[in-house]
Design an enzyme around this catalytic site. Structure first.
Site, PDB file in Angstrom:
ATOM      1  N   ASP A  84     -11.505  -6.701  -0.331  1.00 18.25           N
ATOM      2  CA  ASP A  84     -10.410  -6.020   0.362  1.00 18.25           C
ATOM      3  C   ASP A  84     -10.435  -4.531   0.034  1.00 18.25           C
ATOM      4  O   ASP A  84     -10.895  -4.125  -1.042  1.00 18.25           O
ATOM      5  CB  ASP A  84      -9.064  -6.596  -0.072  1.00 18.25           C
ATOM      6  CG  ASP A  84      -8.792  -7.955   0.546  1.00 18.25           C
ATOM      7  OD1 ASP A  84      -9.404  -8.276   1.573  1.00 18.25           O
ATOM      8  OD2 ASP A  84      -7.958  -8.688  -0.011  1.00 18.25           O
ATOM      9  N   LYS A  86      -6.197  -2.410  10.422  1.00 12.73           N
ATOM     10  CA  LYS A  86      -5.546  -1.144  10.733  1.00 12.73           C
ATOM     11  C   LYS A  86      -5.158  -0.375   9.476  1.00 12.73           C
ATOM     12  O   LYS A  86      -5.256   0.847   9.428  1.00 12.73           O
ATOM     13  CB  LYS A  86      -4.325  -1.385  11.622  1.00 12.73           C
ATOM     14  CG  LYS A  86      -4.706  -1.877  13.010  1.00 12.73           C
ATOM     15  CD  LYS A  86      -3.496  -1.996  13.921  1.00 12.73           C
ATOM     16  CE  LYS A  86      -3.903  -2.501  15.304  1.00 12.73           C
ATOM     17  NZ  LYS A  86      -2.742  -2.602  16.225  1.00 12.73           N
ATOM     18  N   GLY A  87      -4.694  -1.066   8.432  1.00  9.76           N
ATOM     19  CA  GLY A  87      -4.297  -0.405   7.191  1.00  9.76           C
ATOM     20  C   GLY A  87      -2.818  -0.553   6.931  1.00  9.76           C
ATOM     21  O   GLY A  87      -2.007  -0.499   7.866  1.00  9.76           O
ATOM     22  N   THR A 135      -6.683  -8.415  13.076  1.00  8.40           N
ATOM     23  CA  THR A 135      -5.514  -7.897  13.775  1.00  8.40           C
ATOM     24  C   THR A 135      -4.837  -9.015  14.558  1.00  8.40           C
ATOM     25  O   THR A 135      -5.481 -10.002  14.931  1.00  8.40           O
ATOM     26  CB  THR A 135      -5.898  -6.754  14.745  1.00  8.40           C
ATOM     27  OG1 THR A 135      -4.721  -6.255  15.384  1.00  8.40           O
ATOM     28  CG2 THR A 135      -6.881  -7.233  15.797  1.00  8.40           C
ATOM     29  N   HIS A 136      -3.531  -8.844  14.802  1.00 10.96           N
ATOM     30  CA  HIS A 136      -2.780  -9.745  15.669  1.00 10.96           C
ATOM     31  C   HIS A 136      -2.467  -9.077  17.001  1.00 10.96           C
ATOM     32  O   HIS A 136      -1.708  -9.621  17.807  1.00 10.96           O
ATOM     33  CB  HIS A 136      -1.487 -10.191  14.991  1.00 10.96           C
ATOM     34  CG  HIS A 136      -1.705 -10.956  13.734  1.00 10.96           C
ATOM     35  ND1 HIS A 136      -1.750 -10.355  12.507  1.00 10.96           N
ATOM     36  CD2 HIS A 136      -1.941 -12.271  13.518  1.00 10.96           C
ATOM     37  CE1 HIS A 136      -1.981 -11.269  11.582  1.00 10.96           C
ATOM     38  NE2 HIS A 136      -2.109 -12.437  12.169  1.00 10.96           N
ATOM     39  N   ARG A 178     -15.026  -6.234   7.796  1.00  6.88           N
ATOM     40  CA  ARG A 178     -13.742  -6.647   8.363  1.00  6.88           C
ATOM     41  C   ARG A 178     -12.930  -5.384   8.631  1.00  6.88           C
ATOM     42  O   ARG A 178     -12.574  -4.649   7.710  1.00  6.88           O
ATOM     43  CB  ARG A 178     -12.979  -7.564   7.420  1.00  6.88           C
ATOM     44  CG  ARG A 178     -11.630  -8.036   8.004  1.00  6.88           C
ATOM     45  CD  ARG A 178     -10.665  -8.478   6.924  1.00  6.88           C
ATOM     46  NE  ARG A 178     -11.159  -9.663   6.237  1.00  6.88           N
ATOM     47  CZ  ARG A 178     -10.908  -9.923   4.958  1.00  6.88           C
ATOM     48  NH1 ARG A 178     -10.222  -9.066   4.223  1.00  6.88           N
ATOM     49  NH2 ARG A 178     -11.364 -11.024   4.405  1.00  6.88           N
ATOM     50  N   ARG A 192       4.117  -5.151   2.570  1.00  6.13           N
ATOM     51  CA  ARG A 192       3.127  -4.394   3.346  1.00  6.13           C
ATOM     52  C   ARG A 192       2.841  -5.069   4.682  1.00  6.13           C
ATOM     53  O   ARG A 192       2.583  -4.399   5.681  1.00  6.13           O
ATOM     54  CB  ARG A 192       1.836  -4.214   2.537  1.00  6.13           C
ATOM     55  CG  ARG A 192       1.954  -3.200   1.413  1.00  6.13           C
ATOM     56  CD  ARG A 192       0.596  -2.752   0.906  1.00  6.13           C
ATOM     57  NE  ARG A 192      -0.179  -3.830   0.350  1.00  6.13           N
ATOM     58  CZ  ARG A 192      -0.172  -4.181  -0.942  1.00  6.13           C
ATOM     59  NH1 ARG A 192       0.610  -3.519  -1.794  1.00  6.13           N
ATOM     60  NH2 ARG A 192      -0.923  -5.158  -1.393  1.00  6.13           N
ATOM     61  N   ARG A 193       2.863  -6.396   4.705  1.00  6.17           N
ATOM     62  CA  ARG A 193       2.669  -7.090   5.979  1.00  6.17           C
ATOM     63  C   ARG A 193       3.806  -6.750   6.951  1.00  6.17           C
ATOM     64  O   ARG A 193       3.582  -6.561   8.143  1.00  6.17           O
ATOM     65  CB  ARG A 193       2.621  -8.608   5.774  1.00  6.17           C
ATOM     66  CG  ARG A 193       1.503  -9.111   4.910  1.00  6.17           C
ATOM     67  CD  ARG A 193       0.119  -8.961   5.480  1.00  6.17           C
ATOM     68  NE  ARG A 193      -0.411  -7.611   5.447  1.00  6.17           N
ATOM     69  CZ  ARG A 193      -0.883  -7.016   4.339  1.00  6.17           C
ATOM     70  NH1 ARG A 193      -0.867  -7.659   3.190  1.00  6.17           N
ATOM     71  NH2 ARG A 193      -1.362  -5.805   4.405  1.00  6.17           N
TER      72      ARG A 193
END
Length: 307
Positions: free
Chosen positions: A132, A185-186, A228-229, A182, A288-289
């Site tokens: 990560d 976006k951050g 990403t979603h 992978r 963060r999510r």
């Protein structure tokens, strides 16, 4: 950067909030939507269930910035047990690690040795160890560790963040390695001179980087993964992949978010893996999510009393 995102990212670094909020029942109910449980057994069970539905998985034990070499070694040993469990249960599962969780700040050599040993163990069972990416101050050291680990084992991948202004140059420097990348976006708080403050600029960078990765994949180099979603963005990515006649790519999405879309993508032929997080140190990760898309806060509020 929006006020909501800024506040959430600041909250993710609060020791007081991390100590007190996880005890609150309403917070625990919200988190259960995005984690099958705090223990490894819960994560393995969810991996098996998703595997039966045709979805691969990635397991990550939440934590960062260990405070001793003994803790870092314990994290490494835990991940080796995870790899053993993946082998014993024949799960279509990878692992994903944070380098500060493996002692990067304390002993870079120990951290590298741990990454190499995990990549080699993953390789023996046909799996991958993912690295990560953390805050911008860790990018150079993370890429250095990845390069050294990649020289020792091909079964290691790296996360890059599209909101960082430096990422296009970092990607170009890595492409000669034919890397597994992978792209996300951050989700960290960064100054404007380091990261794009506006979502549209991050999205634009994501697509441009994704297109570059797919072009490399079509020419026999790189293995792109899109974390990403954003379904509209994924549709554009898929269209470009089809134009380059390459199926060398995957989608990584989070457990509990867009579950129907995950299955629909897999049913349509995309390779999809679900990132399953577990562990007691979930508060910074969880906030963060939420900060990645502050509208998620309302999703959480609406679902607090469901189920």
């Amino acid at each position: 950067m929006s006020i909501a995102r800024s506040l959430l990212l600041r909250a993710s670094r609060s020791r007081w909030l991390a100590e007190h909020l996880p005890r609150r029942p309403f917070v625990q109910r919200a988190v259960r939507r995005f984690m099958p449980g705090e223990d490894l057994e819960s994560a393995l069970g969810a991996s098996a269930e998703l595997g039966r539905a045709g979805l691969g998985t990635i397991l990550t034990n939440l934590g960062e910035r260990t405070e001793s070499r003994e803790q870092a070694r314990a994290v490494r040993d835990h991940y080796h047990r995870v790899v053993d469990a993946i082998r014993d249960r024949a799960l279509p599962t990878h692992v994903s690690v944070k380098l500060t969780h493996l002692g990067l700040d304390l002993d870079p050599d120990l951290c590298l040795e741990s990454v190499v040993s995990l990549a080699e163990a993953a390789g023996r069972i046909g799996s991958t160890a993912w690295i990560d990416m953390e805050e911008s101050g860790y990018v150079d050291r993370t890429i250095e560790i990845f390069r050294a680990a990649r020289a020792a084992s091909p079964n290691v991948g790296l996360c890059l963040q599209s909101y960082l202004r430096r990422t296009p140059a970092d990607l170009e420097s890595l492409l000669p390695l034919s890397p597994a990348i992978r792209l996300v976006k951050g989700a960290y708080r960064e100054p404007d001179e380091v990261a794009y403050p506006k979502k549209r600029d991050t999205d634009r960078a994501f697509f441009e980087l994704g297109r570059r990765l797919l072009d490399a994949a079509a020419d026999g180099g790189a293995f792109p993964v899109f974390g990403t979603h954003d379904l509209e963005l994924l549709a554009r990515i898929r269209n470009h992949a089809e134009s380059r006649a390459t199926d060398r790519w995957e989608v990584h999405m989070l457990y509990g978010i867009e579950s129907a879309a995950q299955r629909a993508l897999a049913a349509a032929g995309a390779k999809v893996r679900v990132l399953i997080s577990y562990g007691e140190q979930w508060f910074p990760w969880y906030v963060r999510r939420l900060a990645e898309r502050p509208a998620n806060v309302w999703f959480v509020v609406k679902n607090l009393w469901v189920g």
